[in-house]
Design an enzyme around this catalytic site. Structure first.
Site, PDB file in Angstrom:
ATOM      1  N   ASP A   1       0.715  -1.172  -0.175  1.00 51.60           N
ATOM      2  CA  ASP A   1       0.038  -0.073  -0.085  1.00 51.60           C
ATOM      3  C   ASP A   1       0.699   1.299   0.079  1.00 51.60           C
ATOM      4  O   ASP A   1       1.853   1.291   0.945  1.00 51.60           O
ATOM      5  CB  ASP A   1      -1.153   0.122   1.159  1.00 51.60           C
ATOM      6  CG  ASP A   1      -2.073  -1.019   1.176  1.00 51.60           C
ATOM      7  OD1 ASP A   1      -1.964  -1.666   0.124  1.00 51.60           O
ATOM      8  OD2 ASP A   1      -2.765  -1.232   2.045  1.00 51.60           O
TER       9      ASP A   1
ATOM     10  N   ASP B   1     -15.047  -3.333  -0.760  1.00 47.21           N
ATOM     11  CA  ASP B   1     -14.820  -3.019   0.675  1.00 47.21           C
ATOM     12  C   ASP B   1     -15.950  -2.874   1.550  1.00 47.21           C
ATOM     13  O   ASP B   1     -16.491  -1.711   1.246  1.00 47.21           O
ATOM     14  CB  ASP B   1     -13.740  -1.882   0.720  1.00 47.21           C
ATOM     15  CG  ASP B   1     -12.797  -1.917  -0.291  1.00 47.21           C
ATOM     16  OD1 ASP B   1     -12.138  -3.005  -0.479  1.00 47.21           O
ATOM     17  OD2 ASP B   1     -12.275  -1.152  -1.270  1.00 47.21           O
TER      18      ASP B   1
END
Length: 257
Positions: A8, A129
């Site tokens: 990330d 998500d």
């Protein structure tokens, strides 16, 4: 089961968030390419890259770092974070990205998602998500009224190559994956599902492996790898391709007389 290390990117650095909170970003490395090489050396066969800045802004921010990783490594890379236009999808595929992850646009522009799935078959993954079962968008800063299972059925009809399911409340917490949510999602669609969020131990991976016959084909691991709770090598040996259980014991003699 595919074991996929996560990288990330926030401000060009490798970080992990806690439950998607940008204010709780923990920096683990300042060299994304070096980190990618590290996972490759430990047996990674695919990488998961997320432009966290891009997820917030809707524009590519960590493009240079992602390009360097894709061009440096000879394994498939999937990329997400702020991909909200056909132009951006084309840019990433031209860069050499194997699969592009769409999230927010699956809620806001479903027709675009359907068109992209048709134009680039097998190359579009949908990131679902979820926060309390509802789909979050725009870098997890907003929560829609759409149920994760409803979106999953929609993108299956659109022709998505697969789904990456993240339980936001588990992400970065090392509290274990949401097995029940994954089980329910897998029962709703006939698509490969990649689990993400909460993995903290080999036991968690073995629990996920039980779901592999239901359609959970892979798992993305982030915090647990960076913290050292799990090594990538051990994860692959436990549930990856060529796992321990798939390798017959060397008895020192032939069992065929």
């Amino acid at each position: 089961m595919d074991i996929i290390p996560a990288i990330d990117l926030l401000g060009g650095r490798c970080v992990r968030l806690y439950q998607g909170d940008y204010n709780q970003a923990e920096v683990f490395d300042t060299d994304p390419v070096g980190m990618a090489r590290r996972w490759l050396s430990q047996g990674a066969t695919r990488l998961h890259l997320v432009d966290l800045d891009g997820a917030k802004t809707g524009e590519p921010v960590n493009q240079a770092a992602m390009a360097a990783i894709v061009q440096d490594l000879a394994i498939p890379v999937q990329v997400g974070g702020g991909v909200r236009s056909r132009q951006r999808v084309v840019e990433l595929l031209d860069l050499g990205v194997d699969r592009v992850i769409l999230g927010t646009v699956a809620i806001e522009q479903p027709q675009l998602v359907e068109a992209l799935c048709a134009e680039f078959p097998g190359r579009i993954l949908i990131g679902i998500d979820a926060r309390d079962g509802k789909v979050a968008t725009r870098g997890w800063l907003e929560t829609s009224t759409v149920q994760a299972t409803d979106l999953a059925r929609t993108v299956e009809k659109a022709g998505a190559a697969g789904i990456i399911y993240t339980d936001i409340h588990r992400d970065g917490t090392l509290q274990g994956p949401n097995l029940e949510a994954l089980r329910q999602l897998a029962s709703e669609v006939n698509l490969p599902i990649i689990a993400s969020g909460g993995v903290s131990s080999i036991a968690d991976l073995l629990n996920l492996f039980v779901l592999s016959t239901s359609g959970v084909t892979g798992v993305i691991i982030g915090k647990a790898l960076y913290s050292g709770d799990i090594t990538l090598t051990d994860a692959i040996r436990a549930v990856g391709q060529g796992r321990w259980q798939d390798v017959p014991p060397d008895l020192g003699f032939s069992t065929f007389a």
